[in-house]
Enzyme design. Structure first.
Site, PDB file in Angstrom:
ATOM      1  N   LYS A  39      53.128 -23.258 -21.955  1.00  0.00           N
ATOM      2  CA  LYS A  39      53.052 -24.387 -22.903  1.00  0.00           C
ATOM      3  C   LYS A  39      53.854 -24.140 -24.174  1.00  0.00           C
ATOM      4  CE  LYS A  39      49.060 -26.451 -20.889  1.00  0.00           C
ATOM      5  NZ  LYS A  39      48.084 -27.488 -21.042  1.00  0.00           N
TER       6      LYS A  39
ATOM      7  N   SER B  38      41.704 -27.905 -26.154  1.00  0.00           N
ATOM      8  CA  SER B  38      40.610 -26.926 -26.172  1.00  0.00           C
ATOM      9  C   SER B  38      41.161 -25.522 -25.980  1.00  0.00           C
ATOM     10  CB  SER B  38      39.604 -27.261 -25.065  1.00  0.00           C
ATOM     11  OG  SER B  38      40.286 -27.337 -23.835  1.00  0.00           O
TER      12      SER B  38
ATOM     13  N   ASN C  74      45.836 -16.478 -20.334  1.00  0.00           N
ATOM     14  CA  ASN C  74      44.808 -16.506 -21.380  1.00  0.00           C
ATOM     15  C   ASN C  74      43.424 -16.640 -20.749  1.00  0.00           C
ATOM     16  OD1 ASN C  74      46.726 -16.271 -23.378  1.00  0.00           O
ATOM     17  ND2 ASN C  74      47.011 -18.469 -23.548  1.00  0.00           N
TER      18      ASN C  74
END
Length: 313
Positions: A52, A77, A305
């Site tokens: 991203k 989020s 992540n």
């Protein structure tokens, strides 16, 4: 708007030097398991730990001087919030990130650590959108959608372009599909830089809105999305869906235990950290081994992540 090879070339130049050119890894053990030659594009090694960063950087870089001065806002989020926060910091732009109050504190801390201004809201899409709109109104900041934004899609495409520059003869390119920004971008990369390269999305049965959208020809949603692949619980958008309709050959659905097994194989055999969403395309290859036998397959490992205190295995 028709996206051309020139648009992709421009995105590659725009993010150059601002994102990592991530490595491509292979594993003979996983090749044997799959019965194919698999090339993993490791976006888990990207800045802030996910692809991203590419879309966020490209989108912010393409803003006018006035827009940059007013800042950017997004609701997220997790990964996209971190990407916008870090990309904005690197480019000297103020970032406002709206996060649901129940977002993991580790993700809130990461966004804060990158210098963004966090506003918490109720954990509904309506609350996120309304809070973002209010900040937009008050600050004049530009809203960046995590997946339904053409500059974000073009930024995401650069991962696939890098992979195809290195391995132009790939038969298939597989990516996970959540909001559709990575799948649409990868499909554009394959169209302009591949050589008859088929693009396939991987999706959990528990959140198979993209699969159903391709079947019905309109954007479908999920009544619930109870999947371990938490990054794939979002829906397609009106900008990325037409690209996916035109350029993606199919979407393969996988079961929860298949996702966990694929994730485990990658951790154990490749000694790298990936999040569950990342494992979905490899799970799809293992599920449909006959289709992929003896083929050259690229897989974009979308991010790393993961909460290591809460692993699914």
């Amino acid at each position: 708007m028709i996206l051309t090879k020139n648009h992709l070339d421009k995105a590659i130049n725009t993010v150059d030097g601002l994102v990592h050119q991530t490595p491509v890894l292979t594993s003979s053990a996983l090749n044997e398991m799959a019965g194919a030659q698999v090339y993993f594009k490791c976006e888990n090694f990207q800045k802030m730990g996910a692809f991203k960063m590419r879309g966020a950087t490209n989108a912010i870089q393409n803003l006018s001087k006035e827009q940059k001065a007013a800042g950017v806002v997004t609701h997220s989020s997790g990964n996209f919030g971190q990407a916008v926060a870090l990309a904005a910091k690197n480019l000297g732009v103020t970032a406002y990130v709206v996060m649901p109050e129940n977002a993991p504190s580790v993700k809130k801390e990461a966004v804060k650590g990158y210098g963004a201004i966090i506003t918490e809201c109720e954990s509904t899409l309506k609350a996120r959108e309304e809070t973002s709109a209010k900040i937009q109104q008050e600050t004049g900041a530009t809203f960046l959608h995590p997946s339904n934004n053409l500059d974000v899609i073009l930024g995401n495409a650069t991962a696939g372009v890098e992979l195809l520059h290195k391995y132009p003869e790939l038969d298939y390119l597989l990516v996970p599909v959540g909001g559709g920004g990575l799948l649409a971008g990868t499909a554009l990369a394959a169209k302009y830089f591949g050589n008859n390269c088929n693009v396939i999305g991987g999706e959990p049965f528990a959140a198979d809105d993209a699969y159903r959208s391709l079947q019905s020809g309109k954007i479908e949603t999920n009544a619930s999305a109870n999947t371990v692949a938490d990054g794939l619980r979002t829906n397609l958008g009106d900008l990325n869906f037409p690209i996916i309709q035109e350029l993606v050959s199919e979407i393969i659905r996988v079961e929860e235990d298949e996702i966990v097994e694929a994730m485990k194989h990658i951790w154990q055999r490749m000694k790298i950290i990936i999040e569950p969403s990342c494992a979905v395309p490899f799970a799809a290859v293992l599920r449909e081994k006959e289709k992929f036998q003896y083929k050259k397959i690229g897989i974009i490992l979308s991010g790393g992540n993961v909460d290591v205190m809460n692993l699914p295995f």
